[in-house]
Design a protein around this motif. Structure first.
Motif, PDB file in Angstrom:
ATOM      1  N   GLN A 185     -12.447   7.309   1.145  1.00  0.00           N
ATOM      2  CA  GLN A 185     -12.088   7.804   2.584  1.00  0.00           C
ATOM      3  C   GLN A 185     -12.672   6.922   3.789  1.00  0.00           C
ATOM      4  O   GLN A 185     -12.236   6.508   4.663  1.00  0.00           O
ATOM      5  CB  GLN A 185     -11.711   9.007   2.971  1.00  0.00           C
ATOM      6  N   LEU A 186     -14.002   7.015   3.454  1.00  0.00           N
ATOM      7  CA  LEU A 186     -14.884   6.554   4.565  1.00  0.00           C
ATOM      8  C   LEU A 186     -14.643   5.128   4.611  1.00  0.00           C
ATOM      9  O   LEU A 186     -14.666   4.366   5.632  1.00  0.00           O
ATOM     10  CB  LEU A 186     -16.284   6.928   4.524  1.00  0.00           C
ATOM     11  N   ARG A 187     -14.698   4.373   3.490  1.00  0.00           N
ATOM     12  CA  ARG A 187     -14.533   2.841   3.777  1.00  0.00           C
ATOM     13  C   ARG A 187     -13.056   2.557   4.075  1.00  0.00           C
ATOM     14  O   ARG A 187     -13.269   1.442   5.048  1.00  0.00           O
ATOM     15  CB  ARG A 187     -14.584   2.427   2.111  1.00  0.00           C
ATOM     16  N   LEU A 188     -12.328   3.442   3.836  1.00  0.00           N
ATOM     17  CA  LEU A 188     -10.848   3.069   4.123  1.00  0.00           C
ATOM     18  C   LEU A 188     -10.633   3.101   5.655  1.00  0.00           C
ATOM     19  O   LEU A 188     -10.098   2.107   6.259  1.00  0.00           O
ATOM     20  CB  LEU A 188      -9.787   4.041   3.617  1.00  0.00           C
ATOM     21  N   ARG A 189     -11.274   4.109   6.219  1.00  0.00           N
ATOM     22  CA  ARG A 189     -11.178   4.439   7.635  1.00  0.00           C
ATOM     23  C   ARG A 189     -11.680   3.228   8.363  1.00  0.00           C
ATOM     24  O   ARG A 189     -11.236   2.935   9.383  1.00  0.00           O
ATOM     25  CB  ARG A 189     -12.054   5.864   7.958  1.00  0.00           C
ATOM     26  N   ALA A 190     -12.935   2.976   7.948  1.00  0.00           N
ATOM     27  CA  ALA A 190     -13.476   1.617   8.447  1.00  0.00           C
ATOM     28  C   ALA A 190     -12.728   0.487   8.474  1.00  0.00           C
ATOM     29  O   ALA A 190     -12.640  -0.208   9.350  1.00  0.00           O
ATOM     30  CB  ALA A 190     -15.049   1.545   7.886  1.00  0.00           C
ATOM     31  N   ALA A 191     -12.178  -0.033   7.355  1.00  0.00           N
ATOM     32  CA  ALA A 191     -11.138  -0.953   7.304  1.00  0.00           C
ATOM     33  C   ALA A 191     -10.144  -0.782   8.152  1.00  0.00           C
ATOM     34  O   ALA A 191      -9.819  -1.933   8.819  1.00  0.00           O
ATOM     35  CB  ALA A 191     -11.009  -1.168   5.831  1.00  0.00           C
ATOM     36  N   LEU A 192      -9.491   0.370   8.221  1.00  0.00           N
ATOM     37  CA  LEU A 192      -8.373   0.614   8.965  1.00  0.00           C
ATOM     38  C   LEU A 192      -8.849   0.322  10.411  1.00  0.00           C
ATOM     39  O   LEU A 192      -7.942  -0.250  11.476  1.00  0.00           O
ATOM     40  CB  LEU A 192      -7.721   1.952   8.831  1.00  0.00           C
ATOM     41  N   ASP A 193      -9.986   0.865  10.955  1.00  0.00           N
ATOM     42  CA  ASP A 193     -10.258   0.907  12.203  1.00  0.00           C
ATOM     43  C   ASP A 193     -10.479  -0.596  12.744  1.00  0.00           C
ATOM     44  O   ASP A 193     -10.014  -0.721  14.064  1.00  0.00           O
ATOM     45  CB  ASP A 193     -11.602   1.670  12.725  1.00  0.00           C
ATOM     46  N   GLN A 194     -10.907  -1.566  11.669  1.00  0.00           N
ATOM     47  CA  GLN A 194     -10.972  -2.881  12.186  1.00  0.00           C
ATOM     48  C   GLN A 194      -9.923  -3.630  11.914  1.00  0.00           C
ATOM     49  O   GLN A 194      -9.873  -4.858  11.971  1.00  0.00           O
ATOM     50  CB  GLN A 194     -12.253  -3.447  11.501  1.00  0.00           C
ATOM     51  N   LYS A 195      -8.754  -3.063  11.373  1.00  0.00           N
ATOM     52  CA  LYS A 195      -7.596  -3.627  11.091  1.00  0.00           C
ATOM     53  C   LYS A 195      -7.568  -4.590  10.026  1.00  0.00           C
ATOM     54  O   LYS A 195      -7.271  -5.840  10.104  1.00  0.00           O
ATOM     55  CB  LYS A 195      -6.714  -4.091  12.346  1.00  0.00           C
ATOM     56  N   ASP A 196      -8.764  -4.354   9.125  1.00  0.00           N
ATOM     57  CA  ASP A 196      -9.368  -5.334   7.988  1.00  0.00           C
ATOM     58  C   ASP A 196      -8.464  -5.364   6.812  1.00  0.00           C
ATOM     59  O   ASP A 196      -8.610  -4.521   5.997  1.00  0.00           O
ATOM     60  CB  ASP A 196     -10.560  -5.190   7.820  1.00  0.00           C
ATOM     61  N   ALA A 197      -7.238  -5.904   6.962  1.00  0.00           N
ATOM     62  CA  ALA A 197      -6.342  -6.043   5.597  1.00  0.00           C
ATOM     63  C   ALA A 197      -6.872  -6.480   4.360  1.00  0.00           C
ATOM     64  O   ALA A 197      -6.676  -5.948   3.332  1.00  0.00           O
ATOM     65  CB  ALA A 197      -4.989  -6.934   6.009  1.00  0.00           C
ATOM     66  N   ALA A 198      -7.871  -7.339   4.609  1.00  0.00           N
ATOM     67  CA  ALA A 198      -8.478  -7.850   3.320  1.00  0.00           C
ATOM     68  C   ALA A 198      -9.421  -7.045   2.511  1.00  0.00           C
ATOM     69  O   ALA A 198      -9.181  -6.839   1.315  1.00  0.00           O
ATOM     70  CB  ALA A 198      -9.465  -9.249   3.587  1.00  0.00           C
ATOM     71  N   ALA A 199      -9.990  -6.164   3.517  1.00  0.00           N
ATOM     72  CA  ALA A 199     -11.049  -5.081   2.813  1.00  0.00           C
ATOM     73  C   ALA A 199     -10.002  -4.069   2.135  1.00  0.00           C
ATOM     74  O   ALA A 199     -10.528  -3.438   1.335  1.00  0.00           O
ATOM     75  CB  ALA A 199     -11.720  -4.438   4.162  1.00  0.00           C
ATOM     76  N   VAL A 200      -8.903  -3.506   3.104  1.00  0.00           N
ATOM     77  CA  VAL A 200      -8.112  -2.601   2.237  1.00  0.00           C
ATOM     78  C   VAL A 200      -7.325  -3.038   0.897  1.00  0.00           C
ATOM     79  O   VAL A 200      -7.635  -2.384  -0.008  1.00  0.00           O
ATOM     80  CB  VAL A 200      -6.918  -2.258   3.388  1.00  0.00           C
TER      81      VAL A 200
END
Lengths: 380, 380
Positions: A185-200
């Motif tokens: 969840q923490l990794r996901l939240r960080a990726a979403l906050d940065q709108k980082d589609a690749a990380a998702v």
């Protein structure tokens, strides 16, 4: 009027509002209050200071480090100088007005202070205004508050008002339903906050499919709602999407021309908001003009939706009311004052007799008109 | 609306303004500002807190023990939470607006706080409003401020407005001209404050003649002015009497029906006021509605006259604006809202569909009207 002395006269982040700014501010506040009042919102006014524990209770805790404290010599308890009024209004609604019929519609305006400014907004005193609709869980309540705030801003002359709708509870609900680990969840939240589609995408299933799509659910309302509609969401998340759909439809009916966007993974305000939240923008504004959403009011956790308007920001994007004509009246001659005032003119009385050149005197006193031989004349 | 929870929620002397009081307060303030504005007074708004030494400078020193202090974490200097706004407005006039043309007309309104209440007035937060006319020594300036404040209060619906005029500099000037010893002056002041004619007579010549007459110069303006006119005053005292006569005549012209009294030996406010001072009263009020007079503004000691209106006291003696009709609109039907609002009605939207008895619902929501079969009906 000119600023002749260093602002160092005042502490950093505090300022004098001079003419015409102070009048413009009052104009914004009275416009908002009149608009909210016409829709049944009744005005309340909490005090500037109150006991720290009430002010910083629940959602108020977020303002703790912004809040000036003073000792109350009467009770020997600490008091806080409010940094936000919404907690106070929620307190009024759920205690003193606990027995008033629901839905309860309240509005307010006042000054708030904070201990320190930030680099971006050095100000330490703000004018806050807002409306709160307490005791209804209906999507019509969300829509009413959104449309009313946006409409009041447009009525004040703000050009290009747009509302960005968010669903801060959607991601947490999905995480629960997908039984994601706290680390994921923490990794996901960080990726979403940065709108980082690749990380998702790198996070694999079940994250990549759903959240890979969700991260694209940002932008113009119709596109996003269609995209959201195609997602195969678990039940609790689907309920939230459906509610957003209902609110969008209701806002559309109330304000057909309003520009709407949606950001489904925007997270700000999540600690406070329990449902749809929103921000109101306009081109050229220094930041959001207003911000609001669903929350639970007071210790009774009543269902509520509200909106805070940042009056100082609004002032930056509206034209001041047109200058009224200013008429310099001859010494001792007030007979005409009331008649001109009733037409919206300002009258300025001469305080000395025998001024030889009334036109020059009118110009000196920033008047647009003067009286000569009993006739009103324009300053040339 | 009812008060369901103990006021102990708030510190002593602080209170929530509930409906309709908060709206009434806003109505008083906007009425005053509109009236002052129509006469050329431009609005200013100083901050709630500023550096202690500016706030408590000169005449502000009198508010020192009423003033909450907080440390400014930015400058590490002490700041005060204003207990009065007039010092701030004088500061603005004489520094930031030093180069604005004179006479300078400013008005203001805002919240003030004080550390402790008194037995008589336990409140610790007040709404202050006022007007300041800076840079003119003309009797017409005194008259304008007096008539404008009294007229604005009457326009708000205050019944029986009366103005008591004082000359706080008269007694000290006479004492100087008669070369009274400091001890005699102290005894005299005590006797005058208590309106103790016998004590004045016991003081023998030259006190008994002049001050024995002066102490009787209190009451209806024509009687007092005639009595004052008959006194054989030394030059400086006579000048002050003549000025009072001029101001009375000018106020009469501006407001022919205004009830005027004079108290020639009244002493309050002397430390601050440098010429004619006045208090505005009305039957039934808890205290003065307003208070003002001549003073010297800022460190530049500019000639000025101003008036402070005690908004909370005014609220106690005016009728609230008439209740507007409240129309409960059917769910989803806002088509009629704007039309009714433009006639001054309040519209309240139903937030749920399918409410069977709209009249009962309207009554429950304190509405006066509802819609049935497309027709607006009165709640029975």
């Amino acid at each position: 009027m000119s600023d002749t002395v260093s602002k160092a006269l005042l502490p950093a982040g505090l300022r004098d509002f001079l003419p015409p700014d102070a009048a413009l501010e009052a104009h914004v506040v009275s416009g908002l209050m009149a608009d909210f009042g016409a829709h049944g919102y009744e005005r309340v006014k909490p005090p500037l200071i109150e006991f720290e524990e009430n002010l910083l209770d629940g959602a108020g805790a977020a303002t703790s480090k912004d809040t000036f404290r003073v000792m109350d010599p009467v009770s020997q308890r600490m008091m806080g100088l409010r940094a936000d009024m919404t907690i106070q209004v929620a307190r009024i609604a759920t205690t003193r007005l606990a027995k008033a019929p629901r839905p309860l519609r309240l509005c307010y305006s006042g000054q708030v202070l904070r201990v320190k400014g930030t680099q971006l907004t050095p100000e330490r005193q703000f004018t806050q205004a807002g409306l709160e609709l307490i005791g209804s869980d209906s999507p019509a309540a969300d829509a009413e508050v959104i449309a009313l705030a946006a409409g009041a801003l447009a009525a004040l002359g703000v050009q290009g008002v747009s509302v960005d709708l968010n669903l801060p509870t959607l991601v947490p609900v999905l995480c629960d339903e997908l039984e994601l680990s706290p680390e994921t969840q923490l990794r996901l939240r960080a990726a979403l906050d940065q709108k980082d589609a690749a990380a998702v995408r790198e996070m694999g299933d079940p994250v990549q499919d759903l959240f890979g799509e969700l991260i694209r659910c940002s932008g113009e309302v119709d596109t996003v709602m269609e995209r959201l509609g195609r997602l195969d969401l678990p039940q609790a998340a689907a309920q939230r999407r459906d509610r957003l759909k209902d609110v969008v439809a209701l806002v559309r009916r109330l304000m057909p021309g309003l520009s709407l966007t949606v950001d489904a993974v925007e997270n700000r305000g999540f600690e406070y908001h329990t449902g749809i939240s929103f921000s109101i923008f306009a081109p050229g504004a220094r930041g959001e003009l207003a911000r609001g959403g669903r929350y639970r009011a007071g210790t009774a956790k009543e269902k509520a939706v509200g909106c805070t308007v940042y009056v100082d920001t609004v002032m930056g994007v509206i034209a001041p009311p047109a200058d009224r004509p200013r008429l310099l009246l001859p010494y001792g001659d007030r007979a005409q004052a009331a008649a001109w005032q009733s037409k919206g003119w300002i009258t300025v009385a001469m305080l000395e007799d025998g001024i030889a050149d009334p036109e020059a005197e009118a110009r000196r006193q920033r008047c647009t008109h003067y009286v000569s031989n009993g006739q009103v004349r324009t300053v040339g």
